[in-house]
Design an enzyme around this catalytic site. Structure first.
Site, PDB file in Angstrom:
ATOM      1  CD  GLU A 200      10.260  41.154  15.975  1.00 19.39           C
ATOM      2  OE1 GLU A 200       9.445  42.055  15.680  1.00 19.39           O
ATOM      3  OE2 GLU A 200      10.295  40.062  15.408  1.00 19.39           O
TER       4      GLU A 200
ATOM      5  CD  GLN B 166       8.048  45.593  15.980  1.00 23.90           C
ATOM      6  OE1 GLN B 166       9.169  45.994  15.720  1.00 23.90           O
ATOM      7  NE2 GLN B 166       7.614  44.397  15.609  1.00 23.90           N
TER       8      GLN B 166
ATOM      9  CB  CYS C 109       0.821  47.757  -7.134  1.00 22.59           C
ATOM     10  SG  CYS C 109       1.392  49.017  -5.968  1.00 22.59           S
TER      11      CYS C 109
ATOM     12  CB  CYS D  61       1.598  50.969  -1.817  1.00 24.57           C
ATOM     13  SG  CYS D  61       0.074  50.658  -2.730  1.00 24.57           S
TER      14      CYS D  61
HETATM   15 ZN   LIG Z   1       0.245  48.716  -3.952  1.00 23.66          ZN
END
Ligand SMILES: [Zn+2]
Length: 192
Positions: free
Chosen positions: A88, A90, A147, A182
């Site tokens: 963690e 970040q 995707c 994405c």
């Molecule tokens: Zn995607």
């Protein structure tokens, strides 16, 4: 030479798995490691780093006020630390990342920091921004969007599964979920 490493990714790319495997590699050679994770939820006094594939380990907690140099110096005796692993990452402050660079440069202990690069609005987290700027080595851990493309972004979904576009960077105790996607699907999700 000790180095500062930043392993970054979107959510659910297996960061904790890589961290725990790295810790194990040191420990099986009889070396001491220090595990740290963020205290973003004050219900817990001791931290735990858990991987989704079922392995876990206890960890010390840090928050934005933790003096990491003092913590590391205290832990570095009587037996020296061989490595510091931070989950963690970040949530580190810019000053804490600087202190970690001091741990590397002056105490000569390698630091492996693991964190999410950007938040649900596509903005860098403070700790990630500093680590991207100051680390010796940047290592991207990859995961995939629905995707099939590489997922580099994170969207936040509310309890109804609707993408959240505004709000605090860190939601504690809510029912929101996070999804790695994405860039194309990130833009479609957050578009008005
Ligand atoms: Zn995607």
């Amino acid at each position: 030479m000790a180095k500062l490493y930043f392993y970054y990714s979107a959510m659910n790319a297996g960061k904790s798995t890589v961290l725990l495997q790295s810790a194990h590699n040191y420990q099986e050679r009889g070396m001491r490691v220090l595990l740290l994770t963020a205290s973003i939820d004050d219900r817990f006094e001791t931290g735990q780093i858990a991987s989704r594939i079922g392995i876990s380990a206890e960890a010390s907690l840090f928050d934005s006020n933790t003096d990491l140099i003092t913590l590391v110096k205290d832990e570095n005796q009587p037996k020296a630390l061989s490595c510091i692993l931070i989950d963690e990452a970040q949530f580190l402050t810019k000053e804490q990342v600087y202190d970690l660079s001091e741990v590397v440069d002056k105490l000569r202990i390698p630091v492996l920091a693991f964190g999410i690069r950007t938040d649900f609005q596509g903005e860098l987290f403070e700790g990630s921004k500093a680590l991207l700027a100051w680390s010796d080595k940047l290592i991207e851990l990859k995961t995939v969007c629905h995707c099939g493309s590489k997922a580099t972004m994170v969207i936040r979904l509310n309890a109804q599964g609707i993408p959240v576009k505004e709000g605090a960077q860190v939601e504690i105790g809510g029912n929101d979920r996070y999804l790695s996607v994405c860039r194309k699907h990130f833009k479609e999700a957050v578009r008005d």
